[in-house]
Design an enzyme around this catalytic site. Sequence first.
Site, PDB file in Angstrom:
ATOM      1  N   LEU A  14      23.605  34.600  53.167  1.00  0.00           N
ATOM      2  CA  LEU A  14      24.425  35.540  52.393  1.00  0.00           C
ATOM      3  C   LEU A  14      25.551  34.808  51.671  1.00  0.00           C
ATOM      4  O   LEU A  14      26.721  34.938  52.012  1.00  0.00           O
ATOM      5  CB  LEU A  14      24.993  36.633  53.302  1.00  0.00           C
ATOM      6  CG  LEU A  14      23.975  37.632  53.817  1.00  0.00           C
ATOM      7  CD1 LEU A  14      24.647  38.637  54.746  1.00  0.00           C
ATOM      8  CD2 LEU A  14      23.283  38.353  52.684  1.00  0.00           C
ATOM      9  N   HIS A  15      25.199  34.022  50.679  1.00  0.00           N
ATOM     10  CA  HIS A  15      26.226  33.397  49.853  1.00  0.00           C
ATOM     11  C   HIS A  15      26.199  34.052  48.475  1.00  0.00           C
ATOM     12  O   HIS A  15      25.595  35.108  48.309  1.00  0.00           O
ATOM     13  CB  HIS A  15      26.062  31.876  49.800  1.00  0.00           C
ATOM     14  CG  HIS A  15      24.870  31.433  49.020  1.00  0.00           C
ATOM     15  ND1 HIS A  15      24.906  31.233  47.663  1.00  0.00           N
ATOM     16  CD2 HIS A  15      23.606  31.177  49.407  1.00  0.00           C
ATOM     17  CE1 HIS A  15      23.700  30.862  47.247  1.00  0.00           C
ATOM     18  NE2 HIS A  15      22.890  30.824  48.292  1.00  0.00           N
ATOM     19  N   ALA A  16      26.820  33.490  47.490  1.00  0.00           N
ATOM     20  CA  ALA A  16      27.115  34.091  46.189  1.00  0.00           C
ATOM     21  C   ALA A  16      26.095  35.098  45.626  1.00  0.00           C
ATOM     22  O   ALA A  16      26.381  36.284  45.541  1.00  0.00           O
ATOM     23  CB  ALA A  16      27.388  33.000  45.164  1.00  0.00           C
ATOM     24  N   ALA A  19      24.782  37.822  48.193  1.00  0.00           N
ATOM     25  CA  ALA A  19      25.911  38.682  48.561  1.00  0.00           C
ATOM     26  C   ALA A  19      26.254  39.623  47.414  1.00  0.00           C
ATOM     27  O   ALA A  19      26.550  40.797  47.634  1.00  0.00           O
ATOM     28  CB  ALA A  19      27.123  37.836  48.944  1.00  0.00           C
TER      29      ALA A  19
END
Length: 81
Positions: A14-16, A19
Amino acid sequence: MIEKEITVTIKEGLHAKPAGVLVQNLSRYTSDVEFRFKNRSYNAKSILGLMGAGIREGQVMTVRVDGPDEEEAFAWLKTFI
């Protein structure tokens, strides 16, 4: 209220980008959505909170959804993650 453990299957975690997609789609629901990960709680509708959590593929988090459309929100979230 729905509260269940979910294993993250998104390859990047769940990064950039993931997310952003998550927050954008969850904003359609009025229910509150919270992730619990490593003894901390994160608002799943906050991109900065999610990126700061450092949740990666294969890790398990607790998802809590509470509100009038909680079943629909949880179903979408489970499919996405």
